[in-house]
Scaffold this motif. Structure first.
Motif, PDB file in Angstrom:
ATOM      1  N   LYS A   8      -5.886  -9.629  -0.995  1.00 47.44           N
ATOM      2  CA  LYS A   8      -5.082  -8.623  -0.287  1.00 47.44           C
ATOM      3  C   LYS A   8      -5.565  -8.451   1.152  1.00 47.44           C
ATOM      4  O   LYS A   8      -6.239  -7.477   1.492  1.00 47.44           O
ATOM      5  CB  LYS A   8      -5.167  -7.287  -1.021  1.00 47.44           C
ATOM      6  CG  LYS A   8      -4.597  -7.336  -2.441  1.00 47.44           C
ATOM      7  CD  LYS A   8      -4.637  -5.961  -3.052  1.00 47.44           C
ATOM      8  CE  LYS A   8      -4.374  -5.993  -4.548  1.00 47.44           C
ATOM      9  NZ  LYS A   8      -4.954  -4.801  -5.213  1.00 47.44           N
ATOM     10  N   LEU A  63      -7.870  -4.801   5.971  1.00 44.39           N
ATOM     11  CA  LEU A  63      -7.292  -5.100   7.290  1.00 44.39           C
ATOM     12  C   LEU A  63      -8.382  -5.777   8.106  1.00 44.39           C
ATOM     13  O   LEU A  63      -9.395  -5.143   8.428  1.00 44.39           O
ATOM     14  CB  LEU A  63      -6.829  -3.812   7.990  1.00 44.39           C
ATOM     15  CG  LEU A  63      -6.090  -4.053   9.303  1.00 44.39           C
ATOM     16  CD1 LEU A  63      -4.650  -4.463   9.018  1.00 44.39           C
ATOM     17  CD2 LEU A  63      -6.111  -2.824  10.190  1.00 44.39           C
ATOM     18  N   GLN A  86     -10.763  -1.213   6.633  1.00 43.54           N
ATOM     19  CA  GLN A  86     -10.625  -1.965   7.876  1.00 43.54           C
ATOM     20  C   GLN A  86     -11.951  -2.619   8.240  1.00 43.54           C
ATOM     21  O   GLN A  86     -12.989  -1.967   8.222  1.00 43.54           O
ATOM     22  CB  GLN A  86     -10.174  -1.028   8.997  1.00 43.54           C
ATOM     23  CG  GLN A  86     -10.049  -1.731  10.345  1.00 43.54           C
ATOM     24  CD  GLN A  86      -9.624  -0.773  11.450  1.00 43.54           C
ATOM     25  OE1 GLN A  86      -8.734   0.053  11.267  1.00 43.54           O
ATOM     26  NE2 GLN A  86     -10.263  -0.875  12.600  1.00 43.54           N
ATOM     27  N   VAL A 139       0.885  -1.168   0.000  1.00 49.62           N
ATOM     28  CA  VAL A 139       0.000   0.000   0.000  1.00 49.62           C
ATOM     29  C   VAL A 139       0.919   1.212   0.000  1.00 49.62           C
ATOM     30  O   VAL A 139       1.494   1.553   1.048  1.00 49.62           O
ATOM     31  CB  VAL A 139      -0.897   0.039   1.250  1.00 49.62           C
ATOM     32  CG1 VAL A 139      -1.895   1.181   1.136  1.00 49.62           C
ATOM     33  CG2 VAL A 139      -1.607  -1.293   1.463  1.00 49.62           C
ATOM     34  N   MET A 188      -9.540  -3.895  -3.140  1.00 49.34           N
ATOM     35  CA  MET A 188      -8.931  -3.089  -2.074  1.00 49.34           C
ATOM     36  C   MET A 188      -8.209  -3.977  -1.064  1.00 49.34           C
ATOM     37  O   MET A 188      -8.722  -5.039  -0.697  1.00 49.34           O
ATOM     38  CB  MET A 188     -10.028  -2.358  -1.288  1.00 49.34           C
ATOM     39  CG  MET A 188     -10.796  -1.341  -2.070  1.00 49.34           C
ATOM     40  SD  MET A 188      -9.827   0.167  -2.309  1.00 49.34           S
ATOM     41  CE  MET A 188      -9.927   0.890  -0.656  1.00 49.34           C
ATOM     42  N   PRO A 189      -7.063  -3.532  -0.541  1.00 50.26           N
ATOM     43  CA  PRO A 189      -6.477  -4.247   0.600  1.00 50.26           C
ATOM     44  C   PRO A 189      -7.420  -4.155   1.803  1.00 50.26           C
ATOM     45  O   PRO A 189      -8.021  -3.101   2.044  1.00 50.26           O
ATOM     46  CB  PRO A 189      -5.177  -3.479   0.869  1.00 50.26           C
ATOM     47  CG  PRO A 189      -4.895  -2.711  -0.387  1.00 50.26           C
ATOM     48  CD  PRO A 189      -6.228  -2.410  -0.999  1.00 50.26           C
ATOM     49  N   ILE A 220      -6.315   4.588   5.900  1.00 49.97           N
ATOM     50  CA  ILE A 220      -7.161   3.433   6.240  1.00 49.97           C
ATOM     51  C   ILE A 220      -8.268   3.898   7.167  1.00 49.97           C
ATOM     52  O   ILE A 220      -8.046   4.743   8.037  1.00 49.97           O
ATOM     53  CB  ILE A 220      -6.329   2.307   6.908  1.00 49.97           C
ATOM     54  CG1 ILE A 220      -7.236   1.144   7.342  1.00 49.97           C
ATOM     55  CG2 ILE A 220      -5.539   2.831   8.096  1.00 49.97           C
ATOM     56  CD1 ILE A 220      -6.472  -0.076   7.814  1.00 49.97           C
ATOM     57  N   ARG A 256      -4.322   6.405   9.903  1.00 49.95           N
ATOM     58  CA  ARG A 256      -5.639   5.851  10.203  1.00 49.95           C
ATOM     59  C   ARG A 256      -6.527   6.944  10.787  1.00 49.95           C
ATOM     60  O   ARG A 256      -6.034   7.925  11.375  1.00 49.95           O
ATOM     61  CB  ARG A 256      -5.548   4.702  11.196  1.00 49.95           C
ATOM     62  CG  ARG A 256      -5.028   5.079  12.569  1.00 49.95           C
ATOM     63  CD  ARG A 256      -5.503   4.114  13.633  1.00 49.95           C
ATOM     64  NE  ARG A 256      -6.904   4.388  13.945  1.00 49.95           N
ATOM     65  CZ  ARG A 256      -7.733   3.548  14.531  1.00 49.95           C
ATOM     66  NH1 ARG A 256      -7.307   2.353  14.859  1.00 49.95           N
ATOM     67  NH2 ARG A 256      -8.982   3.873  14.802  1.00 49.95           N
ATOM     68  N   ASP A 297      -7.309   4.031   1.161  1.00 50.79           N
ATOM     69  CA  ASP A 297      -6.488   3.065   0.429  1.00 50.79           C
ATOM     70  C   ASP A 297      -6.634   1.650   0.975  1.00 50.79           C
ATOM     71  O   ASP A 297      -6.324   0.683   0.287  1.00 50.79           O
ATOM     72  CB  ASP A 297      -5.024   3.504   0.489  1.00 50.79           C
ATOM     73  CG  ASP A 297      -4.829   4.871  -0.147  1.00 50.79           C
ATOM     74  OD1 ASP A 297      -4.988   4.970  -1.373  1.00 50.79           O
ATOM     75  OD2 ASP A 297      -4.588   5.848   0.590  1.00 50.79           O
ATOM     76  N   VAL A 298      -7.053   1.544   2.230  1.00 46.87           N
ATOM     77  CA  VAL A 298      -7.265   0.231   2.853  1.00 46.87           C
ATOM     78  C   VAL A 298      -8.586   0.272   3.610  1.00 46.87           C
ATOM     79  O   VAL A 298      -8.884   1.255   4.306  1.00 46.87           O
ATOM     80  CB  VAL A 298      -6.122  -0.116   3.844  1.00 46.87           C
ATOM     81  CG1 VAL A 298      -6.372  -1.465   4.501  1.00 46.87           C
ATOM     82  CG2 VAL A 298      -4.765  -0.125   3.140  1.00 46.87           C
TER      83      VAL A 298
END
Lengths: 283, 283, 283, 283
Positions: free
Chosen positions: D172, D146, D123, D26, D143-144, D103, D67, D120-121
């Protein structure tokens, strides 16, 4: 009492806010009164025939509502995920056929509207107790909501989840204790009957007990059902399957219709002694 | 069945080894039969006068045995540790005065012999459930043993602790569920009534319930006592204090003699419906 | 600070009472300093030959103390209970042979005097953390005590157990985190490294970690040992067995002497970066 | 290995299926390599100014990602629920301003598309680990993700939740340990570092640790961060607030930017010794 005078974290659901028991009516089932309605049915709807057989059995034994999962929240993506819309259609049809209101679990805020066409009560499952998007969505409806306790939720967090629904405008909430996660491996979960006595003290909402999930063992369902009523529960949720060894899910904790009938008979006796009626009107 | 054919880890205490319930008699109290004896008394013996007042109260209400701690296992070294030998003397004297057998906790293998002069039942507390030196010591006596479940013991570990006593030669064991430790903070412990139903399935030993420690809240003692009997418990252990707010320990979970009498009256009714007698002979 | 000004429940063991770290010396092992002594050896002493082989191996790899159980607190009465006095004799002999101080678990207050003839440190195991008769007995000696955390003890209860020893007159206490019981089944216990950081904040007592019991899996011992040192532990307790698959107990969590040597090498590096020495003097 | 030869319940996420570590990139942050990226920022976005100040601080100290919560899943409906869309706008703007990817937590399947425009991420929080509708929705994106561990989820259930995402087509996935619920009250949760070592054994997915939520106490963040890296974590998630005492949520567990810089410096040293780089490229 005014909301801002209430000192607990939960307000609208507290006994301070409303001292009298909330009474939730679904067809002839009344939660929060002297009645003790019993909801029964399979974990998952598998077919119309399966559900009809079970539906007839539980109706005859005195159940007040028919349950059946159509959208199943399964730990594994490789497990049966439910018949989805078709499952709801079967549930509605069988409910009408046997003359019982129905309940099924909603797991997605986008599905609430659809579910409302098919069932009489929306169930929020343990995994979604703190799915706040879902809680907010059902709070906007006028549907009765069965709110299960999260598997490691404290009683306070559970009441706060109910508070979300009540703040949103929906007061028709029935709580359901279904076992908490502990280190014990003999039982699938540890059914927490303390919670029933605590809830009756601090909240006006009705609370029922699900000893099938709570123990994970059909042989424990009868004694824990008796205990649930003795501790003051306002109803029961019992998994019933016509052929437990072949059930697509939760077979080991499901009663046969025949054993369910025996259970209902036992419960009637214990309910009576406590001045309560287990589904008497259904016979 | 032969021991080495039994597949569970516990053997002598299992239903496979002995299918019939073990029956343990202490005076008129019978554990493991249709009777439901109730053991009552203060957490700690504080004085002769205190104990006599409580003893008379619980005797009149129908208790079958008088409890009172003389050696108290307290979390803090700064807490009251018990009256020790003097406490045992008071317990014996009051037991004789009111006509009830007595029970007190033994915490040290060196004290077993002394305790046997004063009490009718030796209690092994939750903290000592896996104090194997103590288990081995009491296994050599012919005294009835009340074995409490450890606060985070699995049911299997608990049965294995009982197995130690039985292997050692003493078969007079009564198990006692007293709540397990969970994340819940509303109650002091989480009374696990599932365990009662499980024990009745897998073991022939009688099992009683201590809802006072199990919940930590006297207001929850009545509903959880009812539930204990409904789930199949063979007896109860109830903390009673003549002046709970002034108790040196466990005040918040103790009933007054008056509330204990109300409890006994409720229990008689629920016991009856299950075909059991709550201390009927005592009236 | 005066004891009665300290607001926590534990007093003598608190940082308020003594701001500097307590330093406990056993031979060349120093707990509570910049050193990080490692105690190693088998769960149970099985024979002189076994222990000698292990003792030589761990001595060469840099261990500071030899452990070996002679009186084993086993869940089942049918499990190996230890070589008892003979085990202590082997432990003492091997300790002298390889030049390491020794530690073994005491489980009975009547055995304290005997144990003192054979070992340099008395271990109180998890099951006996609240065996107050035992705590009081060891508090009267001048022996260093290794006090393991109970498997479901809170940090506060653990410190209170240490307080019992310190109030009784013995200040030589080393705490040992060994995993708590949770719902997780992948590991035998859940090693709680939070506890190490908390203890270092609130108490002056040294604290070591037992990742062998804490995880129950020898493959997890290395990463959790590294983490223990990184979080601030004052030492480690590692189970080492010359032939883990044949060990009479705890084989799956035991390292071979060869893997123990690899572990010691890894730890030296990580210790250095934190300004601490893992047993440097031993090489 | 073929999926149907894999014997564990999780398949695509297992080491059997893919022996090499998955590497998720990322921006300049690389999870699953020798790098140890640190994600930092406030629990909740409160204002543009607040976020910019924190963003600059953490960027300068070496954080790899910013974050900030915009939709907050709060236990109470009366707690601050987040700035919602406005919060996402601030997050995107500050991320661009300071040059860090971003994120934020998604809590509603209907919001996934919107979130993708801003961060970008994505959660998935602890409360939604088994929100299968949400898992299925994000599995359709590229998308990545978490994925935090549920507060009482077993490691296996957590991996099964990741399996849902991978089966859906999104590989991802970065796992995040954030503490489990136990009986301990000293810490808010019990950070489970055993899980990191277990995950590295059985899965190819990268795993990071959130010691801020895991302990609930900013003073414990530094030692537990060190331990996380030592046990093998692939990154960290740290709560940072410019004014913790005034934070709308999670103040007690938030570091100031200054303390965050100290933490980063400590971590660089410990990372190096393990052959890993804590965000070196960021300086």
């Amino acid at each position: 009492m005014e909301i801002d005078e209430i000192k607990t974290s939960y307000k609208l659901v507290s006994r301070e806010y409303q001292s009298q028991n909330s009474v939730i009516r679904v067809g002839k089932a009344v939660f929060g009164s002297l009645d003790i309605p019993v909801i029964a049915g399979p974990c998952a709807v598998e077919s119309y025939e399966q559900l009809l057989e079970i539906g007839k059995g539980v109706r005859q034994a005195g159940a007040s509502m028919l349950r059946g999962g159509a959208y199943k929240p399964r730990t594994s993506p490789y497990s049966f995920q439910g018949l989805e819309r078709e499952g709801l259609e079967f549930l509605k049809a069988v409910g009408q056929e046997v003359g019982l209101p129905t309940i099924s679990e909603v797991t997605d805020p986008r599905a609430v509207e659809l579910m409302m066409e098919y069932v009489d009560v929306l169930q929020i499952g343990a995994r979604n107790m703190q799915n706040f998007a879902l809680l907010k969505e059902v709070s906007k409806t006028s549907m009765p909501i069965l709110l299960k306790r999260g598997m490691s939720a404290t009683i306070e967090e559970w009441l706060m989840a109910a508070e979300y629904i009540m703040v949103g405008g929906n007061e028709k909430i029935v709580l359901c204790e279904r076992g908490i996660r502990t280190f014990e491996t003999f039982t699938r979960n540890t059914l927490d009957l303390n919670a029933v006595a605590v809830i009756k003290q601090v909240s006006h909402l009705p609370i029922i007990v699900d000893p099938s999930h709570g123990t994970g063992d059909w042989q424990l369902v009868n004694p824990l059902s008796r205990a649930s009523i003795a501790v003051g529960a306002d109803g029961l949720l019992i998994e019933v399957h016509n052929n437990p060894p072949e059930a697509v899910s939760d077979g080991p904790q499901s009663l046969t219709p025949k054993n369910f009938a025996l259970l209902m008979s036992d419960l009637a006796t214990i309910g009576e002694i406590l001045g309560r009626q287990v589904s008497k009107e259904k016979r």
